[in-house]
Design a protein around this motif. Structure first.
Motif, PDB file in Angstrom:
ATOM      1  N   THR A  40       0.830  -1.208   0.000  1.00 39.60           N
ATOM      2  CA  THR A  40       0.000   0.000   0.000  1.00 39.60           C
ATOM      3  C   THR A  40       0.863   1.256   0.000  1.00 39.60           C
ATOM      4  N   LYS A  41       1.929   1.248   0.802  1.00 41.28           N
ATOM      5  CA  LYS A  41       2.821   2.408   0.855  1.00 41.28           C
ATOM      6  C   LYS A  41       3.507   2.622  -0.490  1.00 41.28           C
ATOM      7  N   PHE A  42       3.886   1.527  -1.139  1.00 45.83           N
ATOM      8  CA  PHE A  42       4.538   1.638  -2.440  1.00 45.83           C
ATOM      9  C   PHE A  42       3.585   2.238  -3.471  1.00 45.83           C
ATOM     10  N   ILE A  43       2.337   1.723  -3.486  1.00 44.20           N
ATOM     11  CA  ILE A  43       1.342   2.230  -4.434  1.00 44.20           C
ATOM     12  C   ILE A  43       1.055   3.699  -4.165  1.00 44.20           C
ATOM     13  N   SER A  44       0.949   4.047  -2.872  1.00 42.58           N
ATOM     14  CA  SER A  44       0.694   5.436  -2.501  1.00 42.58           C
ATOM     15  C   SER A  44       1.809   6.349  -2.993  1.00 42.58           C
ATOM     16  N   ALA A  45       3.068   5.905  -2.781  1.00 41.24           N
ATOM     17  CA  ALA A  45       4.213   6.709  -3.208  1.00 41.24           C
ATOM     18  C   ALA A  45       4.226   6.864  -4.733  1.00 41.24           C
ATOM     19  N   TRP A  46       3.942   5.764  -5.439  1.00 38.57           N
ATOM     20  CA  TRP A  46       3.936   5.822  -6.895  1.00 38.57           C
ATOM     21  C   TRP A  46       2.835   6.749  -7.403  1.00 38.57           C
ATOM     22  N   ASN A  47       1.628   6.635  -6.829  1.00 34.93           N
ATOM     23  CA  ASN A  47       0.534   7.507  -7.245  1.00 34.93           C
ATOM     24  C   ASN A  47       0.871   8.973  -7.029  1.00 34.93           C
ATOM     25  N   ASN A  48       1.546   9.258  -5.934  1.00 36.23           N
ATOM     26  CA  ASN A  48       1.878  10.652  -5.648  1.00 36.23           C
ATOM     27  C   ASN A  48       2.933  11.193  -6.605  1.00 36.23           C
ATOM     28  N   VAL A  49       3.885  10.349  -6.985  1.00 37.53           N
ATOM     29  CA  VAL A  49       4.858  10.772  -7.994  1.00 37.53           C
ATOM     30  C   VAL A  49       4.128  11.082  -9.298  1.00 37.53           C
ATOM     31  N   LYS A  50       3.195  10.191  -9.658  1.00 40.74           N
ATOM     32  CA  LYS A  50       2.469  10.320 -10.919  1.00 40.74           C
ATOM     33  C   LYS A  50       1.509  11.499 -10.903  1.00 40.74           C
ATOM     34  N   TYR A  51       0.657  11.580  -9.854  1.00 40.08           N
ATOM     35  CA  TYR A  51      -0.423  12.553  -9.865  1.00 40.08           C
ATOM     36  C   TYR A  51       0.005  13.928  -9.372  1.00 40.08           C
ATOM     37  N   SER A  52       1.047  13.996  -8.553  1.00 45.12           N
ATOM     38  CA  SER A  52       1.532  15.325  -8.164  1.00 45.12           C
ATOM     39  C   SER A  52       2.150  16.016  -9.374  1.00 45.12           C
ATOM     40  N   TRP A  53       2.789  15.229 -10.234  1.00 45.19           N
ATOM     41  CA  TRP A  53       3.321  15.810 -11.475  1.00 45.19           C
ATOM     42  C   TRP A  53       2.171  16.301 -12.356  1.00 45.19           C
ATOM     43  N   VAL A  54       1.102  15.499 -12.435  1.00 39.18           N
ATOM     44  CA  VAL A  54      -0.056  15.901 -13.232  1.00 39.18           C
ATOM     45  C   VAL A  54      -0.672  17.171 -12.674  1.00 39.18           C
ATOM     46  N   LEU A  55      -0.777  17.260 -11.342  1.00 40.61           N
ATOM     47  CA  LEU A  55      -1.363  18.449 -10.721  1.00 40.61           C
ATOM     48  C   LEU A  55      -0.564  19.700 -11.041  1.00 40.61           C
ATOM     49  N   LYS A  56       0.749  19.552 -11.096  1.00 42.59           N
ATOM     50  CA  LYS A  56       1.603  20.723 -11.291  1.00 42.59           C
ATOM     51  C   LYS A  56       1.714  21.142 -12.751  1.00 42.59           C
ATOM     52  N   THR A  57       1.332  20.251 -13.668  1.00 42.39           N
ATOM     53  CA  THR A  57       1.390  20.632 -15.077  1.00 42.39           C
ATOM     54  C   THR A  57       0.217  21.553 -15.404  1.00 42.39           C
ATOM     55  N   LYS A  58       0.449  22.452 -16.328  1.00 43.80           N
ATOM     56  CA  LYS A  58      -0.579  23.415 -16.699  1.00 43.80           C
ATOM     57  C   LYS A  58      -1.569  22.793 -17.688  1.00 43.80           C
ATOM     58  N   THR A  59      -2.805  23.189 -17.549  1.00 40.80           N
ATOM     59  CA  THR A  59      -3.842  22.778 -18.495  1.00 40.80           C
ATOM     60  C   THR A  59      -4.148  23.958 -19.409  1.00 40.80           C
ATOM     61  N   TYR A  60      -4.117  23.714 -20.699  1.00 41.34           N
ATOM     62  CA  TYR A  60      -4.288  24.800 -21.660  1.00 41.34           C
ATOM     63  C   TYR A  60      -5.737  24.882 -22.125  1.00 41.34           C
ATOM     64  N   PHE A  61      -6.258  26.087 -22.104  1.00 42.77           N
ATOM     65  CA  PHE A  61      -7.616  26.361 -22.566  1.00 42.77           C
ATOM     66  C   PHE A  61      -7.557  27.331 -23.734  1.00 42.77           C
ATOM     67  N   SER A  62      -8.436  27.141 -24.715  1.00 44.29           N
ATOM     68  CA  SER A  62      -8.508  28.041 -25.858  1.00 44.29           C
ATOM     69  C   SER A  62      -9.194  29.349 -25.451  1.00 44.29           C
ATOM     70  N   ARG A  63      -8.707  30.445 -26.000  1.00 36.23           N
ATOM     71  CA  ARG A  63      -9.360  31.736 -25.768  1.00 36.23           C
ATOM     72  C   ARG A  63     -10.522  31.961 -26.736  1.00 36.23           C
ATOM     73  N   ASN A  64     -10.652  31.070 -27.700  1.00 38.65           N
ATOM     74  CA  ASN A  64     -11.650  31.276 -28.747  1.00 38.65           C
ATOM     75  C   ASN A  64     -12.943  30.496 -28.531  1.00 38.65           C
ATOM     76  N   SER A  65     -12.977  29.648 -27.496  1.00 31.92           N
ATOM     77  CA  SER A  65     -14.169  28.840 -27.239  1.00 31.92           C
ATOM     78  C   SER A  65     -14.644  29.064 -25.809  1.00 31.92           C
ATOM     79  N   PRO A  66     -15.953  29.070 -25.580  1.00 30.26           N
ATOM     80  CA  PRO A  66     -16.451  29.224 -24.211  1.00 30.26           C
ATOM     81  C   PRO A  66     -16.098  28.015 -23.356  1.00 30.26           C
ATOM     82  N   VAL A  67     -15.952  28.243 -22.068  1.00 24.43           N
ATOM     83  CA  VAL A  67     -15.714  27.178 -21.082  1.00 24.43           C
ATOM     84  C   VAL A  67     -16.944  27.120 -20.184  1.00 24.43           C
TER      85      VAL A  67
END
Length: 417
Positions: free
Chosen positions: A8-35
């Motif tokens: 469980t600790k190993f899976i937790s550590a792996w998920n955090n490496v994976k998803y913390s990187w995802v959280l820190k990456t920017k998500t790009y939105f178009s300025r030409n389409s409504p959100v």
């Protein structure tokens, strides 16, 4: 047990490496389409709309995997990392319904969330352990003289503990697992969106808190909303002297096609997320469950529960709030969305429900394109249409009819990691 803990600790550590990187990456939105975000429309080409969208997104309650919480009864588990993401997305759906029910959502989104924005961004640039300053209820009330703002903060700090990771929390993981046992599920299992819908219904039915007596949950059976059953639940008051309608959260388990995702349903999903009374969609993609809250073009905006955070003791005064609000919206293509999902709506009273049923019926007719709609609204009760009554007794969470149906749903669900 030791091997399980290490795994469980190993899976937790792996998920955090994976998803913390995802959280820190920017998500790009178009300025030409409504959100669109749960009924609110933003155009990023207009000044101020980006900031308004960010505040709107951050205001949603975010519930993720946790570790080091009190042990779940009947197991050795002190973390839900790697198995409970659909329960977490279900919690987020219910939390949004309670925000609509108890808070002045307009002032909550536009004012109260301002103080979170800077501290969230600071937390992402540091370690997992949040170092942001605690914002106390007393301090917040002192800042705002408006009665709505004060009331919003009180309810904000009341709602989150209902989802705390402790055995006594009304809608916490421990309680949801207890209700799930009655359908044959246990801690460590994965749960499908349809099963979670019924667990949430049972949790709200069993809640005895005074602030929750004015709300109920209706789970759609046979892909059909039986209007009389909804209004019966709304008119069933706990107190004989209370004549007010109950609010209702309607949960609709559906499949977006047969063997693969049907693109014909995209417009309907977008239409649903455009409704101000939509509380989100429990869904995801292969092996992952997300809480969908909006869209831009053909991509869906979601909150991700997979980031494993440290247990927060919500019973203490001025517990930190930052863990419960997501700083980073994410997007994914509709084509990657899993077939099985559960759609959620909130309606405040019987008249609101009737207006919503008319509006959604029109959307279903437009989107069906001469095919069967995802679900439908029908007058009367299920028993009037030769279906088994959906009433369940206190000894069993699901009727035999529901168990057969959920078994069929579950065999098609994604595996949750």
């Amino acid at each position: 047990d030791e091997v399980d803990k290490l795994e469980t600790k190993f899976i937790s550590a792996w998920n955090n490496v994976k998803y913390s990187w995802v959280l820190k990456t920017k998500t790009y939105f178009s300025r030409n389409s409504p959100v669109l975000l749960l009924g609110k429309c933003y155009h990023f080409k207009y000044e101020g709309n980006v900031e308004e969208f960010r505040k709107g997104f951050i205001s949603r309650i975010w519930l993720t995997h946790k570790e080091e919480f009190p042990q779940i009864e009947g197991s050795a588990l002190t973390t839900d990392c790697a198995w409970s993401c659909t329960l977490r997305t279900g919690q987020m759906l219910l939390a949004q319904g309670l925000i609509l029910h108890l808070l002045d959502s307009e002032s909550w989104t536009s004012n109260t969330v301002k103080k979170f924005t800077a501290s969230f961004e600071a937390s992402l640039s540091g370690e997992r352990e949040l170092k942001t300053p605690t914002i106390s209820l007393k301090e917040t009330i002192g800042r705002y003289s408006d009665d709505h703002e004060t009331q919003n903060e009180i309810y904000h700090r009341k709602i989150i503990p209902w989802f705390g990771d402790s055995p006594l929390a009304l809608f916490g993981l421990h309680q949801l697992i207890e209700y799930g046992k009655k359908s044959g599920e246990k801690a460590g299992d994965w749960y499908g969106p349809a099963v979670v819908a019924h667990i949430l219904r049972k949790a709200v039915e069993e809640a005895r808190h005074p602030d929750l007596q004015g709300i109920t949950i209706y789970v759609v059976q046979h892909c059909t909303v039986y209007s009389s059953e909804v209004t019966d639940k709304q008119c069933a008051s706990m107190a004989s002297d209370n004549t007010d309608d109950k609010a209702v959260i309607i949960l609709v388990p559906v499949r977006l096609g047969g063997e693969r995702n049907n693109a014909d349903y995209l417009d309907f999903v977008k239409g649903i997320l455009s409704l101000e009374y939509c509380v989100g969609i429990i869904g995801g993609k292969h092996k992952q469950s997300y809480c969908f809250a909006g869209f831009q073009d053909d991509t869906l905006i979601y909150m991700n529960p997979h980031y494993c955070q440290s247990f927060v003791d919500v019973s203490i005064k001025d517990f930190p709030l930052e863990t419960f609000h997501c700083p980073s919206p994410k997007k994914m293509s509709f084509r990657k969305m899993d077939l099985s999902c559960t759609i959620g709506f909130y309606r405040q009273n019987v008249q609101d429900f009737k207006r919503a049923s008319e509006e959604i019926t029109k959307m279903l007719k437009i989107s069906s394109k001469e095919k069967y709609p995802l679900f439908s609204f029908v007058n009367g009760h299920s028993r009037d249409h030769d279906f088994t009554s959906t009433t369940t007794n206190e000894e069993d969470l699901f009727s035999e009819d529901e168990k057969k149906r959920l078994k069929r749903f579950s065999t098609e669900e994604f595996v949750l990691l």
